[in-house]
Design a protein around this motif. Structure first.
Motif, short mmCIF file in Angstrom:
data_model
loop_
_atom_site.label_atom_id
_atom_site.label_comp_id
_atom_site.label_asym_id
_atom_site.label_seq_id
_atom_site.Cartn_x
_atom_site.Cartn_y
_atom_site.Cartn_z
N ASN A 12 0.72 -1.09 0.17
CA ASN A 12 0.11 -0.06 -0.04
C ASN A 12 0.99 1.35 -0.23
O ASN A 12 0.62 2.00 -0.71
N ALA A 13 1.94 1.31 0.70
CA ALA A 13 2.69 2.33 0.79
C ALA A 13 3.47 2.58 -0.48
O ALA A 13 3.60 3.79 -1.11
N GLU A 14 3.88 1.40 -1.33
CA GLU A 14 4.51 1.62 -2.68
C GLU A 14 3.56 2.10 -3.55
O GLU A 14 3.91 3.14 -4.35
N TYR A 15 2.41 1.72 -3.56
CA TYR A 15 1.26 2.22 -4.77
C TYR A 15 0.94 3.77 -4.21
O TYR A 15 0.67 4.58 -4.94
N PHE A 16 0.98 4.14 -2.92
CA PHE A 16 0.79 5.42 -2.37
C PHE A 16 1.84 6.25 -3.17
O PHE A 16 1.62 7.47 -3.82
N TRP A 17 3.15 6.19 -2.96
CA TRP A 17 4.20 6.73 -3.34
C TRP A 17 4.26 6.74 -5.10
O TRP A 17 4.49 7.68 -5.64
#
Length: 120
Positions: A12-17
């Motif tokens: 989720n953090a990778e997709y956010f960034w």
């Protein structure tokens, strides 16, 4: 107290960034695609024939539709070359595979993350 980060939280953090970086560098292209309009002729990614996937990430329309590859390898996410986030992704995988070179690093990024197409 122990604190653990789950695989889902990392993803989720990778997709956010990814979305954040794309919106910073390609906001006009994202808006045009959402409105079913053509990209400006001055767009640096127009020749890649980008599209928005189900997560609203810019991806490359590939020539590899019939290839025996996973979705991310056929349609990599487009990332800007001159961006700290992109640089950190490349460094992470380069170090993870033991400094094996550019080709091996890009192959690993596509395999593990399935989303790298760096443009100028």
């Amino acid at each position: 107290m122990d604190f653990y980060i789950t695989a889902d939280e990392i993803q989720n953090a990778e997709y956010f960034w990814l979305k954040r970086v794309q919106s910073e560098f390609y906001s006009a292209e994202i808006l045009a695609l959402k409105q079913n309009e053509q990209l400006r002729s001055s767009s640096e990614i127009k020749s890649l024939v980008p599209y928005l996937d189900e997560n609203n990430l810019l991806r490359l329309t590939g020539r590899l539709l019939e290839a025996d590859l996973c979705f991310g390898e056929k349609h990599p996410v487009i990332l800007p070359r001159r961006c700290k986030f992109t640089e950190l992704l490349v460094i992470r995988e380069h170090e993870r595979i033991g400094h094996c070179g550019v080709s091996a690093t890009l192959t690993q990024l596509r395999k593990i993350i399935g989303y790298l197409r760096v443009v100028s």
